[in-house]
Design a protein around this motif. Structure first.
Motif, PDB file in Angstrom:
ATOM      1  N   ASP A 106       0.846  -1.192   0.000  1.00  0.00           N
ATOM      2  CA  ASP A 106       0.000   0.000   0.000  1.00  0.00           C
ATOM      3  C   ASP A 106       0.886   1.248   0.000  1.00  0.00           C
ATOM      4  O   ASP A 106       0.737   2.154   0.830  1.00  0.00           O
ATOM      5  CB  ASP A 106      -0.941  -0.013   1.205  1.00  0.00           C
ATOM      6  CG  ASP A 106      -2.114   0.938   1.047  1.00  0.00           C
ATOM      7  OD1 ASP A 106      -2.440   1.279  -0.095  1.00  0.00           O
ATOM      8  OD2 ASP A 106      -2.687   1.342   2.072  1.00  0.00           O
ATOM      9  N   GLN A 109      -1.056   6.639  -1.862  1.00  0.00           N
ATOM     10  CA  GLN A 109      -2.366   7.054  -1.365  1.00  0.00           C
ATOM     11  C   GLN A 109      -3.152   7.625  -2.535  1.00  0.00           C
ATOM     12  O   GLN A 109      -3.964   6.927  -3.117  1.00  0.00           O
ATOM     13  CB  GLN A 109      -2.222   8.030  -0.205  1.00  0.00           C
ATOM     14  CG  GLN A 109      -1.735   7.322   1.050  1.00  0.00           C
ATOM     15  CD  GLN A 109      -1.611   8.258   2.230  1.00  0.00           C
ATOM     16  OE1 GLN A 109      -2.350   9.210   2.369  1.00  0.00           O
ATOM     17  NE2 GLN A 109      -0.652   7.967   3.090  1.00  0.00           N
ATOM     18  N   CYS A 167       6.240  12.930  -2.557  1.00  0.00           N
ATOM     19  CA  CYS A 167       4.910  12.362  -2.341  1.00  0.00           C
ATOM     20  C   CYS A 167       4.197  13.271  -1.355  1.00  0.00           C
ATOM     21  O   CYS A 167       4.563  13.319  -0.174  1.00  0.00           O
ATOM     22  CB  CYS A 167       5.021  10.941  -1.787  1.00  0.00           C
ATOM     23  SG  CYS A 167       3.431  10.233  -1.303  1.00  0.00           S
ATOM     24  N   CYS A 169       1.365  12.917  -0.115  1.00  0.00           N
ATOM     25  CA  CYS A 169       0.598  12.137   0.868  1.00  0.00           C
ATOM     26  C   CYS A 169       1.491  11.574   1.968  1.00  0.00           C
ATOM     27  O   CYS A 169       0.988  11.113   2.985  1.00  0.00           O
ATOM     28  CB  CYS A 169      -0.133  10.994   0.180  1.00  0.00           C
ATOM     29  SG  CYS A 169      -1.277  11.526  -1.104  1.00  0.00           S
ATOM     30  N   ALA A 171       3.707   8.869   1.732  1.00  0.00           N
ATOM     31  CA  ALA A 171       3.774   7.403   1.716  1.00  0.00           C
ATOM     32  C   ALA A 171       5.211   6.882   1.720  1.00  0.00           C
ATOM     33  O   ALA A 171       5.436   5.704   1.461  1.00  0.00           O
ATOM     34  CB  ALA A 171       3.025   6.866   0.501  1.00  0.00           C
ATOM     35  N   ARG A 174       6.282   3.385   3.314  1.00  0.00           N
ATOM     36  CA  ARG A 174       5.765   2.213   2.590  1.00  0.00           C
ATOM     37  C   ARG A 174       6.438   2.062   1.223  1.00  0.00           C
ATOM     38  O   ARG A 174       6.582   0.942   0.740  1.00  0.00           O
ATOM     39  CB  ARG A 174       4.256   2.319   2.446  1.00  0.00           C
ATOM     40  CG  ARG A 174       3.607   2.291   3.819  1.00  0.00           C
ATOM     41  CD  ARG A 174       2.308   1.644   3.768  1.00  0.00           C
ATOM     42  NE  ARG A 174       1.698   1.674   5.085  1.00  0.00           N
ATOM     43  CZ  ARG A 174       1.046   0.657   5.566  1.00  0.00           C
ATOM     44  NH1 ARG A 174       0.928  -0.438   4.877  1.00  0.00           N
ATOM     45  NH2 ARG A 174       0.499   0.752   6.749  1.00  0.00           N
TER      46      ARG A 174
END
Length: 184
Positions: A106, A109, A167, A169, A171, A174
């Motif tokens: 994941d 996002q 990024c 978001c 992330a 991850r």
């Protein structure tokens, strides 16, 4: 052929092999690779983020090296091989291991930066395998890896090498996890 509203003095025939397929286009000298990919070849994976080479959303591979496609004039790449996120998977529609790891972890996002992150990660893996050091690799003269030998990728090394891809978001942890999964 592309080049609406362009006269032949400001356009050149340019051949690019994109994701394994040759394309010959009439390209205005002022157009960047990103716009040619998106507008002429309908490859929408590379994104226009900042349009100044600062965010990495437009990252693709040109002749195996990762580049910001928003900064490269397409005519200067005549004869080059371009690989976009659309060309990462196999012919049968299977995902590249990096794409699968991003899904499994994941590692996105909103997904806006993901195509550039994937292309950058693939280029980074090839650079490390070829022995190209980064700022955190260590000095090869003082106990670091031998020049030309593959660089071991730990979390710090991965973060440094992907630092040109932003990024919004957040992330990043991850994304690093996904890259680690692929190199194990």
């Amino acid at each position: 052929m592309s080049g609406e509203n362009s006269d032949s003095a400001t356009c050149s025939e340019t051949t690019l092999t994109v994701n394994g397929k040759p394309h010959t286009l009439l390209v205005d000298h002022r157009r960047v690779l990103l716009d040619v990919l998106r507008e002429d070849l309908d490859l929408w994976g590379a994104r226009k983020g900042c349009d100044h080479g600062q965010c990495g959303a437009c990252t693709v591979l040109v002749d195996g090296r990762r580049v910001n496609s928003c900064l490269l004039l397409a005519v200067a790449l005549d004869g080059s091989e371009v690989r976009t996120v659309e060309g990462l998977g196999g012919d049968g529609g299977e995902l590249h291991p990096l794409q699968q790891a991003f899904l499994d972890r994941d590692a996105f996002q909103c997904g806006y930066c993901t195509p550039g992150q994937l292309c950058s990660a693939l280029g980074m893996l090839d650079e490390a395998a070829a022995g190209h050091p980064s700022r955190v690799t260590g000095d090869t003269r003082h106990g670091g890896p031998e020049p030309g030998r593959p660089v071991q990728l730990d979390r710090d090394e991965i973060r440094e090498r992907l630092s040109g891809n932003l990024c919004r978001c957040g992330a990043y942890p991850r994304i690093v996890d996904a890259v680690e999964d692929v190199i194990r």
